[in-house]
Scaffold this motif. Structure first.
Motif, short mmCIF file in Angstrom:
data_model
loop_
_atom_site.label_atom_id
_atom_site.label_comp_id
_atom_site.label_asym_id
_atom_site.label_seq_id
_atom_site.Cartn_x
_atom_site.Cartn_y
_atom_site.Cartn_z
N GLU A 165 18.66 35.08 -74.71
CA GLU A 165 18.44 35.75 -76.01
C GLU A 165 17.04 35.46 -76.54
O GLU A 165 16.34 36.36 -77.02
CB GLU A 165 19.49 35.29 -77.02
N GLN A 166 16.61 34.21 -76.40
CA GLN A 166 15.27 33.83 -76.85
C GLN A 166 14.19 34.59 -76.06
O GLN A 166 13.21 35.07 -76.63
CB GLN A 166 15.08 32.32 -76.66
N ILE A 167 14.40 34.74 -74.73
CA ILE A 167 13.43 35.45 -73.88
C ILE A 167 13.35 36.91 -74.29
O ILE A 167 12.28 37.50 -74.34
CB ILE A 167 13.79 35.29 -72.38
N ARG A 168 14.52 37.51 -74.61
CA ARG A 168 14.52 38.92 -75.03
C ARG A 168 13.70 39.09 -76.31
O ARG A 168 12.93 40.04 -76.44
CB ARG A 168 15.96 39.40 -75.26
N VAL A 169 13.85 38.15 -77.24
CA VAL A 169 13.07 38.21 -78.49
C VAL A 169 11.58 38.08 -78.18
O VAL A 169 10.75 38.85 -78.68
CB VAL A 169 13.54 37.11 -79.48
N GLN A 170 11.23 37.12 -77.31
CA GLN A 170 9.81 36.92 -76.95
C GLN A 170 9.23 38.15 -76.24
O GLN A 170 8.12 38.57 -76.54
CB GLN A 170 9.67 35.69 -76.05
N LEU A 171 10.03 38.72 -75.32
CA LEU A 171 9.56 39.92 -74.62
C LEU A 171 9.38 41.09 -75.57
O LEU A 171 8.41 41.83 -75.49
CB LEU A 171 10.56 40.33 -73.52
N SER A 172 10.32 41.24 -76.50
CA SER A 172 10.27 42.38 -77.42
C SER A 172 9.01 42.35 -78.28
O SER A 172 8.51 43.40 -78.69
CB SER A 172 11.52 42.43 -78.30
N THR A 173 8.50 41.15 -78.56
CA THR A 173 7.29 41.07 -79.41
C THR A 173 6.00 40.93 -78.61
O THR A 173 4.93 41.22 -79.13
CB THR A 173 7.39 39.87 -80.38
N ASN A 174 6.09 40.53 -77.33
CA ASN A 174 4.85 40.28 -76.56
C ASN A 174 4.57 41.26 -75.43
O ASN A 174 3.41 41.43 -75.05
CB ASN A 174 4.90 38.86 -75.98
N LEU A 175 5.61 41.90 -74.90
CA LEU A 175 5.38 42.87 -73.81
C LEU A 175 4.72 44.11 -74.40
O LEU A 175 5.21 44.65 -75.40
CB LEU A 175 6.73 43.23 -73.16
N ILE A 176 3.60 44.54 -73.82
CA ILE A 176 2.95 45.75 -74.36
C ILE A 176 3.12 46.97 -73.45
O ILE A 176 3.14 48.09 -73.91
CB ILE A 176 1.44 45.53 -74.69
N ALA A 177 3.27 46.73 -72.13
CA ALA A 177 3.43 47.88 -71.23
C ALA A 177 3.92 47.41 -69.86
O ALA A 177 3.69 46.27 -69.46
CB ALA A 177 2.10 48.61 -71.06
N VAL A 178 4.62 48.32 -69.17
CA VAL A 178 4.98 48.11 -67.76
C VAL A 178 4.54 49.34 -66.98
O VAL A 178 4.90 50.47 -67.32
CB VAL A 178 6.51 47.91 -67.58
N LEU A 179 3.73 49.10 -65.97
CA LEU A 179 3.27 50.17 -65.08
C LEU A 179 3.90 49.89 -63.72
O LEU A 179 3.63 48.85 -63.11
CB LEU A 179 1.75 50.16 -64.98
N SER A 180 4.78 50.79 -63.28
CA SER A 180 5.47 50.57 -62.00
C SER A 180 4.98 51.64 -61.04
O SER A 180 4.91 52.82 -61.40
CB SER A 180 6.98 50.70 -62.23
N GLN A 181 4.61 51.26 -59.83
CA GLN A 181 4.02 52.25 -58.94
C GLN A 181 4.55 52.21 -57.52
O GLN A 181 5.10 51.22 -57.07
CB GLN A 181 2.50 52.13 -58.95
N ALA A 182 4.40 53.34 -56.84
CA ALA A 182 4.75 53.46 -55.42
C ALA A 182 3.60 54.22 -54.75
O ALA A 182 2.95 55.06 -55.39
CB ALA A 182 6.05 54.25 -55.28
N LEU A 183 3.33 53.90 -53.52
CA LEU A 183 2.24 54.54 -52.78
C LEU A 183 2.86 55.39 -51.68
O LEU A 183 3.68 54.91 -50.89
CB LEU A 183 1.34 53.46 -52.17
N LEU A 184 2.50 56.67 -51.63
CA LEU A 184 3.12 57.60 -50.68
C LEU A 184 2.08 58.34 -49.85
O LEU A 184 0.99 58.64 -50.34
CB LEU A 184 3.94 58.65 -51.43
N PRO A 185 2.44 58.67 -48.58
CA PRO A 185 1.52 59.49 -47.78
C PRO A 185 1.47 60.92 -48.32
O PRO A 185 2.51 61.48 -48.69
CB PRO A 185 2.12 59.45 -46.37
N ARG A 186 0.28 61.48 -48.40
CA ARG A 186 0.14 62.89 -48.80
C ARG A 186 0.59 63.79 -47.65
O ARG A 186 0.60 63.37 -46.49
CB ARG A 186 -1.33 63.20 -49.11
N THR A 187 0.89 65.04 -47.98
CA THR A 187 1.28 65.98 -46.92
C THR A 187 0.06 66.33 -46.06
O THR A 187 0.20 66.71 -44.91
CB THR A 187 1.85 67.29 -47.52
#
Length: 377
Positions: free
Chosen positions: A253-275
């Motif tokens: 619960e404490q971590i959720r509170v800390q994350l809610s006030t300190n996390l600013i963004a999440v960028l999730s990525q995947a790399l794929l071959p082009r056609t």
């Protein structure tokens, strides 16, 4: 001589734009080019070949580690052409090596297709910015681009903690001190603890690999620093759950509170071959708005995806939506889209509705359920 041979192999890797060079006993050297494995036309490697190739480039300290631990990682510069991150490990008692090429050229936001809002987030005075994705999805390149932007535009003290150091940053408008785990400092957690006494504005943590490092990174963001970190998770929703689940139940619960006030963004990525040729990155991007902050605090993480869908004005997008756009523009194949999708079942329904007969291309029905597909209170 092994030295000449390793030089020739590395030259070939750089010339052919290979991302990785594989050296394993019983097989010719193999290059990974645009995500595909390609055999090199040379002799099949014997145990003594991989041993001498390893000795040609591996520092004494790392050779010692192979003896004691059965493997080691290090980075080295191949002249001015490129840097390589090397993983040496034992398999069936023989030496195997994988060398990942790290280009010398730092890319711009436009080169790698990052949403423009990332620039303004890089100017934030404090907070936690996570870049996530599987191994080989380009997280290091994305982080190097962000650090280079801050280095060029702002007068900051940047400390990076890496294992090993990959991209080299010169001092520009900012000062950049890069610390290598195992060489400059014993561990990520220890480096983070010490970094707070070194007057940093920005801290990059190469990997949030354990509870202590994760805790230290959140604390550093809380005490007024901009902290960048990576995790091997896919999707923003999964990332928030993974961080919380790492902690004992009485701390969650404490971590959720800390994350809610300190996390600013999440960028999730995947790399794929082009056609055609080359590779393209697909992104999921979440900016923590007050609404998303509430969802994290109240443990309603399963609602994050719908908040991302309605947050387009902040540059937010779901990975599957970006994959669909890339497929729709014939940049990636239907197989690649389904392989990397978070919810392949939903994409398959969309294909059935908009592309009748699409599966006749040889791609059968999707087996298994969706990732994070279940909604529950």
């Amino acid at each position: 001589m092994a030295t000449i041979q390793i030089d020739r192999l590395l030259e070939t890797c750089v010339r052919r734009n290979g991302s990785d060079l594989h050296l394993h006993v019983g097989r010719t050297p193999v290059l990974r080019v645009h995500g595909r494995l390609r055999n090199l036309e040379t002799k099949v490697l014997e145990p003594e070949d991989t041993m001498s190739l390893m000795k040609a480039i591996t520092p004494e300290r790392n050779q010692q580690e192979i003896q004691e631990e059965g493997g080691t990682d290090f980075g080295f510069a191949f002249g001015d052409a490129a840097r390589f991150r090397v993983a040496v490990f034992k398999a069936k008692g023989n030496i195997s090596m994988v060398l990942r090429q790290i280009p010398n050229k730092l890319l711009s936001f436009e080169d790698i297709g990052l949403p423009p809002i990332v620039k303004s987030l890089c100017r934030r005075p404090r907070g936690l910015f996570l870049v996530t994705g599987p191994t080989g999805s380009g997280k290091t390149t994305t982080l190097a681009t962000m650090i280079d932007y801050i280095n060029s535009e702002l007068d900051h003290h940047i400390i990076t903690i890496e294992d090993p150091i990959e991209y080299y940053h010169k001092h520009k408008k900012s000062m950049v001190n890069q610390r290598e785990v195992g060489t400059d400092v014993p561990s990520f957690a220890e480096a983070l603890r010490r970094a707070l006494r070194q007057d940093p504005d920005v801290i990059l943590v190469g990997e949030l690999r354990d509870l202590e490092t994760m805790e230290s990174a959140i604390r550093a963001a809380e005490t007024g620093h901009l902290v960048f970190g990576t995790l091997h998770t896919t999707g923003a929703q999964g990332t928030v759950s993974r961080i919380t689940d790492q902690f004992p139940v009485n701390q969650q619960e404490q971590i959720r509170v800390q994350l809610s006030t300190n996390l600013i963004a999440v960028l999730s990525q995947a790399l794929l071959p082009r056609t055609t040729t080359g590779r393209v990155a697909a992104y999921e991007f979440m900016v923590v708005t007050p609404a998303i902050s509430n969802l994290i605090r109240e443990n309603k993480v399963y609602r994050i995806n719908s908040s991302i869908q309605t947050g387009k004005k902040y540059g937010m997008q779901l990975l599957d939506d970006h994959l669909w756009t890339l497929y729709d523009n014939s940049i990636i194949s239907v197989e690649e889209m389904l392989d990397k999708a978070q919810m392949p079942g939903q994409i398959k329904q969309k294909l059935d509705a908009t592309r009748p007969g699409w599966s006749s291309g040889g791609y059968g029905p999707v087996i298994g359920g969706d990732v994070n597909g279940e909604e529950s209170e």
